[in-house]
Design a protein around this motif. Structure first.
Motif, mmCIF file in Angstrom:
data_model
loop_
_atom_site.group_PDB
_atom_site.id
_atom_site.type_symbol
_atom_site.label_atom_id
_atom_site.label_comp_id
_atom_site.label_asym_id
_atom_site.label_seq_id
_atom_site.Cartn_x
_atom_site.Cartn_y
_atom_site.Cartn_z
ATOM 1 N N ALA A 68 0.842 -1.205 0.000
ATOM 2 C CA ALA A 68 0.000 0.000 0.000
ATOM 3 C C ALA A 68 0.874 1.251 0.000
ATOM 4 O O ALA A 68 0.603 2.208 -0.741
ATOM 5 C CB ALA A 68 -0.929 -0.008 1.214
ATOM 6 N N GLU A 69 1.907 1.245 0.823
ATOM 7 C CA GLU A 69 2.819 2.391 0.873
ATOM 8 C C GLU A 69 3.511 2.599 -0.468
ATOM 9 O O GLU A 69 3.656 3.728 -0.941
ATOM 10 C CB GLU A 69 3.858 2.191 1.978
ATOM 11 C CG GLU A 69 3.270 2.252 3.373
ATOM 12 C CD GLU A 69 4.220 1.742 4.449
ATOM 13 O OE1 GLU A 69 5.328 1.245 4.109
ATOM 14 O OE2 GLU A 69 3.846 1.823 5.625
ATOM 15 N N LEU A 70 3.925 1.514 -1.084
ATOM 16 C CA LEU A 70 4.573 1.593 -2.389
ATOM 17 C C LEU A 70 3.612 2.118 -3.448
ATOM 18 O O LEU A 70 3.975 2.977 -4.261
ATOM 19 C CB LEU A 70 5.116 0.221 -2.789
ATOM 20 C CG LEU A 70 5.903 0.147 -4.087
ATOM 21 C CD1 LEU A 70 7.109 1.071 -4.047
ATOM 22 C CD2 LEU A 70 6.344 -1.280 -4.351
ATOM 23 N N ALA A 71 2.379 1.639 -3.439
ATOM 24 C CA ALA A 71 1.377 2.102 -4.409
ATOM 25 C C ALA A 71 1.099 3.587 -4.224
ATOM 26 O O ALA A 71 0.939 4.328 -5.201
ATOM 27 C CB ALA A 71 0.087 1.299 -4.263
ATOM 28 N N ARG A 72 1.045 4.032 -2.978
ATOM 29 C CA ARG A 72 0.823 5.459 -2.708
ATOM 30 C C ARG A 72 1.993 6.283 -3.246
ATOM 31 O O ARG A 72 1.798 7.333 -3.869
ATOM 32 C CB ARG A 72 0.640 5.703 -1.221
ATOM 33 C CG ARG A 72 0.438 7.190 -0.905
ATOM 34 C CD ARG A 72 0.242 7.420 0.549
ATOM 35 N NE ARG A 72 -1.158 7.110 0.860
ATOM 36 C CZ ARG A 72 -1.639 7.018 2.075
ATOM 37 N NH1 ARG A 72 -0.864 7.174 3.107
ATOM 38 N NH2 ARG A 72 -2.908 6.764 2.273
ATOM 39 N N LYS A 73 3.212 5.809 -3.027
ATOM 40 C CA LYS A 73 4.394 6.521 -3.513
ATOM 41 C C LYS A 73 4.405 6.579 -5.038
ATOM 42 O O LYS A 73 4.700 7.620 -5.624
ATOM 43 C CB LYS A 73 5.666 5.853 -3.005
ATOM 44 C CG LYS A 73 6.929 6.582 -3.441
ATOM 45 C CD LYS A 73 8.170 5.898 -2.924
ATOM 46 C CE LYS A 73 9.465 6.585 -3.300
ATOM 47 N NZ LYS A 73 9.544 7.224 -4.574
ATOM 48 N N VAL A 74 4.075 5.482 -5.683
ATOM 49 C CA VAL A 74 4.034 5.454 -7.143
ATOM 50 C C VAL A 74 3.009 6.458 -7.669
ATOM 51 O O VAL A 74 3.284 7.215 -8.601
ATOM 52 C CB VAL A 74 3.731 4.027 -7.666
ATOM 53 C CG1 VAL A 74 3.364 4.034 -9.131
ATOM 54 C CG2 VAL A 74 4.915 3.106 -7.419
ATOM 55 N N ALA A 75 1.843 6.478 -7.061
ATOM 56 C CA ALA A 75 0.802 7.414 -7.489
ATOM 57 C C ALA A 75 1.240 8.862 -7.281
ATOM 58 O O ALA A 75 1.019 9.712 -8.151
ATOM 59 C CB ALA A 75 -0.495 7.135 -6.732
ATOM 60 N N THR A 76 1.872 9.143 -6.160
ATOM 61 C CA THR A 76 2.357 10.486 -5.875
ATOM 62 C C THR A 76 3.442 10.894 -6.861
ATOM 63 O O THR A 76 3.417 12.001 -7.410
ATOM 64 C CB THR A 76 2.897 10.573 -4.435
ATOM 65 O OG1 THR A 76 1.844 10.235 -3.529
ATOM 66 C CG2 THR A 76 3.425 11.957 -4.108
ATOM 67 N N ASP A 77 4.387 9.987 -7.097
ATOM 68 C CA ASP A 77 5.469 10.272 -8.039
ATOM 69 C C ASP A 77 4.933 10.477 -9.452
ATOM 70 O O ASP A 77 5.398 11.347 -10.186
ATOM 71 C CB ASP A 77 6.507 9.151 -8.033
ATOM 72 C CG ASP A 77 7.311 9.096 -6.747
ATOM 73 O OD1 ASP A 77 7.222 10.045 -5.943
ATOM 74 O OD2 ASP A 77 8.011 8.084 -6.539
#
Length: 75
Positions: free
Chosen positions: A42-51
């Motif tokens: 979930a944290e990785l998906a959030r970071k990808v979306a933000t980036d």
């Protein structure tokens, strides 16, 4: 296949609930490990979306600057 932050977060919450309800230690531990993994995803998906959003914003700003430069050169 890309999954959203919400998908991974929901799986983490399910694993946490299953761990809490488990009566056997091995089942509880398995679900706690699953919760940790889902949370990391979930944290990785959030970071990808933000980036991704930041990159798109940067591209849009660059396009706008190039267009403004082209328009100023025409004047």
């Amino acid at each position: 296949m890309y999954q959203s932050f919400e998908f991974y977060e929901a799986r983490a919450q399910e694993a946490a609930l299953e761990a809490e309800a488990a009566t056997l230690d091995n089942v509880k531990n398995r679900n706690l490990r699953a919760e940790k993994s889902w949370t990391r995803l979930a944290e990785l998906a959030r970071k990808v979306a933000t980036d991704r959003a930041k990159a798109e914003q940067t591209k849009a700003e660059k396009r706008d600057a190039e267009l403004a430069l082209q328009l100023s050169q025409l004047s």
